[in-house]
Write a protein that holds these residues in place. Structure first.
Motif, PDB file in Angstrom:
ATOM      1  N   LEU A  95      -5.997   6.892   1.015  1.00  0.00           N
ATOM      2  CA  LEU A  95      -5.529   7.562  -0.194  1.00  0.00           C
ATOM      3  C   LEU A  95      -4.183   6.977  -0.608  1.00  0.00           C
ATOM      4  CD1 LEU A  95      -6.320  11.326   0.536  1.00  0.00           C
ATOM      5  CD2 LEU A  95      -7.632   9.715  -0.844  1.00  0.00           C
ATOM      6  N   GLU A  96      -4.008   6.773  -1.901  1.00  0.00           N
ATOM      7  CA  GLU A  96      -2.762   6.209  -2.405  1.00  0.00           C
ATOM      8  C   GLU A  96      -2.361   6.912  -3.697  1.00  0.00           C
ATOM      9  OE1 GLU A  96      -3.235   2.119  -3.548  1.00  0.00           O
ATOM     10  OE2 GLU A  96      -5.171   2.485  -4.494  1.00  0.00           O
ATOM     11  N   GLY A  97      -1.064   6.833  -4.008  1.00  0.00           N
ATOM     12  CA  GLY A  97      -0.549   7.421  -5.235  1.00  0.00           C
ATOM     13  C   GLY A  97      -0.189   8.884  -5.060  1.00  0.00           C
ATOM     14  N   CYS A  98       0.533   9.417  -6.066  1.00  0.00           N
ATOM     15  CA  CYS A  98       0.933  10.830  -6.018  1.00  0.00           C
ATOM     16  C   CYS A  98      -0.274  11.743  -5.973  1.00  0.00           C
ATOM     17  CB  CYS A  98       1.812  11.156  -7.234  1.00  0.00           C
ATOM     18  SG  CYS A  98       3.388  10.281  -7.237  1.00  0.00           S
ATOM     19  N   LYS A 119     -11.477   7.277  -9.346  1.00  0.00           N
ATOM     20  CA  LYS A 119     -12.055   6.090  -9.975  1.00  0.00           C
ATOM     21  C   LYS A 119     -11.485   4.791  -9.397  1.00  0.00           C
ATOM     22  CE  LYS A 119     -13.033   8.406 -14.375  1.00  0.00           C
ATOM     23  NZ  LYS A 119     -12.792   8.404 -15.836  1.00  0.00           N
ATOM     24  N   ASP A 120     -10.228   4.796  -9.021  1.00  0.00           N
ATOM     25  CA  ASP A 120      -9.593   3.584  -8.537  1.00  0.00           C
ATOM     26  C   ASP A 120      -8.934   3.874  -7.193  1.00  0.00           C
ATOM     27  OD1 ASP A 120      -8.548   1.045  -8.314  1.00  0.00           O
ATOM     28  OD2 ASP A 120      -6.776   1.507  -9.520  1.00  0.00           O
ATOM     29  N   GLN A 121      -9.641   3.556  -6.112  1.00  0.00           N
ATOM     30  CA  GLN A 121      -9.126   3.803  -4.780  1.00  0.00           C
ATOM     31  C   GLN A 121      -8.957   2.481  -4.044  1.00  0.00           C
ATOM     32  OE1 GLN A 121     -11.370   6.725  -2.632  1.00  0.00           O
ATOM     33  NE2 GLN A 121     -11.212   8.258  -4.227  1.00  0.00           N
ATOM     34  N   TYR A 122      -8.028   2.446  -3.137  1.00  0.00           N
ATOM     35  CA  TYR A 122      -7.709   1.222  -2.402  1.00  0.00           C
ATOM     36  C   TYR A 122      -8.958   0.629  -1.750  1.00  0.00           C
ATOM     37  CZ  TYR A 122      -4.948  -1.945   0.494  1.00  0.00           C
ATOM     38  OH  TYR A 122      -4.410  -3.063   1.085  1.00  0.00           O
ATOM     39  N   PHE A 152       0.866  -1.187   0.000  1.00  0.00           N
ATOM     40  CA  PHE A 152       0.000   0.000   0.000  1.00  0.00           C
ATOM     41  C   PHE A 152       0.899   1.231   0.000  1.00  0.00           C
ATOM     42  CE2 PHE A 152      -2.597   3.049   2.692  1.00  0.00           C
ATOM     43  CZ  PHE A 152      -3.379   3.472   1.627  1.00  0.00           C
ATOM     44  N   TRP A 153       0.742   2.066  -1.033  1.00  0.00           N
ATOM     45  CA  TRP A 153       1.564   3.266  -1.197  1.00  0.00           C
ATOM     46  C   TRP A 153       0.729   4.495  -0.841  1.00  0.00           C
ATOM     47  CZ3 TRP A 153       6.631   3.235  -3.478  1.00  0.00           C
ATOM     48  CH2 TRP A 153       7.086   1.971  -3.848  1.00  0.00           C
ATOM     49  N   PRO A 154       0.692   4.882   0.420  1.00  0.00           N
ATOM     50  CA  PRO A 154      -0.093   6.055   0.812  1.00  0.00           C
ATOM     51  C   PRO A 154       0.380   7.306   0.083  1.00  0.00           C
ATOM     52  CG  PRO A 154       0.683   4.849   2.740  1.00  0.00           C
ATOM     53  CD  PRO A 154       1.421   4.311   1.566  1.00  0.00           C
ATOM     54  N   THR A 155      -0.532   8.211  -0.185  1.00  0.00           N
ATOM     55  CA  THR A 155      -0.188   9.475  -0.832  1.00  0.00           C
ATOM     56  C   THR A 155       0.903  10.167  -0.020  1.00  0.00           C
ATOM     57  OG1 THR A 155      -2.408   9.670  -1.734  1.00  0.00           O
ATOM     58  CG2 THR A 155      -1.109  11.692  -1.586  1.00  0.00           C
ATOM     59  N   ILE A 160      -9.201  -9.964   8.560  1.00  0.00           N
ATOM     60  CA  ILE A 160      -8.961  -8.532   8.755  1.00  0.00           C
ATOM     61  C   ILE A 160      -7.722  -8.107   7.976  1.00  0.00           C
ATOM     62  CG2 ILE A 160      -8.534  -6.683  10.410  1.00  0.00           C
ATOM     63  CD1 ILE A 160      -9.896  -8.290  12.550  1.00  0.00           C
ATOM     64  N   ILE A 161      -7.881  -7.032   7.210  1.00  0.00           N
ATOM     65  CA  ILE A 161      -6.766  -6.387   6.517  1.00  0.00           C
ATOM     66  C   ILE A 161      -6.443  -5.110   7.287  1.00  0.00           C
ATOM     67  CG2 ILE A 161      -5.954  -5.375   4.351  1.00  0.00           C
ATOM     68  CD1 ILE A 161      -8.271  -6.891   2.971  1.00  0.00           C
ATOM     69  N   VAL A 162      -5.182  -4.926   7.648  1.00  0.00           N
ATOM     70  CA  VAL A 162      -4.773  -3.713   8.362  1.00  0.00           C
ATOM     71  C   VAL A 162      -3.642  -3.042   7.587  1.00  0.00           C
ATOM     72  CG1 VAL A 162      -3.985  -2.701  10.526  1.00  0.00           C
ATOM     73  CG2 VAL A 162      -5.360  -4.802  10.565  1.00  0.00           C
ATOM     74  N   THR A 163      -3.923  -1.862   7.045  1.00  0.00           N
ATOM     75  CA  THR A 163      -2.876  -1.094   6.379  1.00  0.00           C
ATOM     76  C   THR A 163      -2.130  -0.254   7.417  1.00  0.00           C
ATOM     77  OG1 THR A 163      -4.421   0.717   5.913  1.00  0.00           O
ATOM     78  CG2 THR A 163      -4.161  -0.962   4.209  1.00  0.00           C
ATOM     79  N   ALA A 164      -0.848   0.017   7.153  1.00  0.00           N
ATOM     80  CA  ALA A 164      -0.058   0.798   8.104  1.00  0.00           C
ATOM     81  C   ALA A 164      -0.560   2.231   8.207  1.00  0.00           C
ATOM     82  CB  ALA A 164       1.414   0.788   7.701  1.00  0.00           C
ATOM     83  N   ARG A 165      -1.033   2.772   7.094  1.00  0.00           N
ATOM     84  CA  ARG A 165      -1.589   4.130   7.073  1.00  0.00           C
ATOM     85  C   ARG A 165      -2.974   4.072   6.423  1.00  0.00           C
ATOM     86  NH1 ARG A 165       2.586   7.976   8.201  1.00  0.00           N
ATOM     87  NH2 ARG A 165       4.252   6.720   9.154  1.00  0.00           N
ATOM     88  N   GLY A 166      -3.685   5.200   6.489  1.00  0.00           N
ATOM     89  CA  GLY A 166      -5.001   5.236   5.852  1.00  0.00           C
ATOM     90  C   GLY A 166      -6.037   6.050   6.586  1.00  0.00           C
TER      91      GLY A 166
END
Length: 408
Positions: free
Chosen positions: A359-362, A367-370, A61-64, A347-353
């Motif tokens: 939010l992910e990406g630059c 349209k395409d969110q995690y 997962f690549w947080p913004t 359960i899925i746990v992301t480190a950030r979010g």
């Protein structure tokens, strides 16, 4: 040498400072921020299915990068989606409950054929079908041909209440009626799923735990997003100064305005001045919720709503998405250990979010969110289920559930 170093540090060029800062930030981002999500579920058919059929579980997962703080993720996600996702033209159904109350069910079935499965969506605390995080999921489902119905709680979605009763985080009687109704409306051969966001996740989770066999008879799969697993710890977390507390104040005022617009004061005498002065969710629940629903104390209400210790009662395959930095739910309250021993809950746990952020990406795409990608990957496989694989998994899990609970 020391004089040379001193001269350099005294006259260090600005671009050197900038370069060093950027390098340090990139290193921090790549090493400490970008991570694969933690995934927990008891070994067995559900875990194997999810790891195989949900590609996002196997990617980082690549947080913004400019929006790492949990509160920033929470706020900017809401702002971004509200600015980029248009309103939806639903087909509204006013559904009358057994006690005479009315709720709005907003249907979206464009791009769906007669064999399309259906997902019931439960919004958050004061949410409705036009809230940005709901529309995000609705559009995602619609794009893959899944019909959706959004269950707006009593007094929400522009519908005034007809009886002196609102809703709370663990009162799932209304949901039970809605599930039965939707099941009767959607063709019998079409599978039915449900997802709840934040407080909607508490309502759905409590329904799955308390009405276990009934839920299994109607629902093929379920999902909850950013649920406050332990309500006591969630409330404590949102009252922490300074930024968390500000979010809590905003929510308390939102709850007051929801109460006012519901028209409840026309049916029941309320101390609206005291309720309006509430500066936290706990104060609002003390001044209104526990009195309205007859709880002895706010602690009793939070005990009743807490989902953390109820996973073993759930018999519908349930996928959960949480963030480790959710300001509404500290990491130590997410039931990682319980899920690792539960065959029906993953359960899925992301480190950030943050809270309903992810939010992910630059520059995050509307349209395409995690959040919506995991949602679609899961329900597409679980509900279309062209080869019956998920149904076989569900049957196997149910036999194990009955054996564990000594039903045989």
């Amino acid at each position: 040498m020391f004089n040379t170093l001193y001269d350099y540090l005294s006259n260090i060029p600005g671009w050197h400072v900038l370069s060093f800062g950027l390098t340090a930030y990139v290193a921090y981002y790549l090493i400490l921020v970008v991570k694969r999500p933690t995934f927990v579920c008891a070994d067995g058919p559900l875990k194997n299915f999810l790891l195989q059929e949900i590609p996002t579980l196997n990617t980082k997962f690549w947080p913004t990068f400019w929006c790492l703080d949990s509160r920033a993720q929470t706020v900017f996600a809401s702002v971004l989606r509200s600015k980029t996702i248009p309103d939806i033209t639903y087909k509204r159904e006013i559904f009358t409950l057994k006690d005479g109350g009315e709720v709005a069910l907003d249907w979206m079935d464009d791009n769906c054929n007669s064999n399309a499965p259906c997902i019931i969506i439960l919004p958050g605390l004061t949410g409705n079908s036009q809230d940005e995080y709901v529309k995000c999921l609705v559009f995602a489902a619609n794009n893959v041909g899944i019909r959706v119905v959004v269950f707006n709680n009593r007094g929400l979605g522009g519908v005034e209440i007809k009886t002196p009763r609102l809703y709370n985080a663990c009162n799932c009687e209304d949901l039970a009626e809605v599930v039965q109704h939707v099941r009767s409306v959607v063709p019998a051969h079409c599978k039915l799923g449900a997802t709840g966001i934040s407080m909607g996740g508490l309502v759905l989770g409590n329904y799955l735990a308390r009405n276990s066999e009934e839920a299994r008879a109607y629902l093929s799969a379920a999902k909850i997003i950013s649920v406050p697993w332990n309500v006591h710890k969630a409330i404590d977390s949102i009252e922490q100064p300074i930024l968390n507390n500000l979010l809590g104040r905003v929510l308390a005022q939102s709850m007051y305005h929801t109460l006012k617009s519901s028209g409840l004061h026309k049916h029941q005498e309320l101390d609206m001045r005291s309720i309006k002065s509430c500066r936290s969710i706990r104060q609002f629940d003390t001044e209104f919720t526990i009195k309205h629903f007859g709880y002895p104390s706010v602690e009793d209400y939070y005990n009743d709503a807490t989902l953390q210790d109820k996973l073993h009662h759930i018999s519908v395959p349930l996928l959960c998405l949480s963030a480790a930095d959710d300001p509404f739910q500290p990491l130590d309250a997410i039931p990682i250990q319980a899920a690792s021993e539960c065959s029906h809950v993953a359960i899925i746990v992301t480190a950030r979010g943050g809270h309903i952020g992810f939010l992910e990406g630059c520059w995050p795409s509307a349209k395409d969110q995690y959040m919506s990608r995991v949602f679609v990957e899961y329900f597409s496989k679980a509900l279309f289920d062209e080869h019956g694989e998920f149904q076989r998994i569900k049957d196997v899990l149910h036999r194990k559930y009955l054996e564990k609970h000594s039903v045989y």
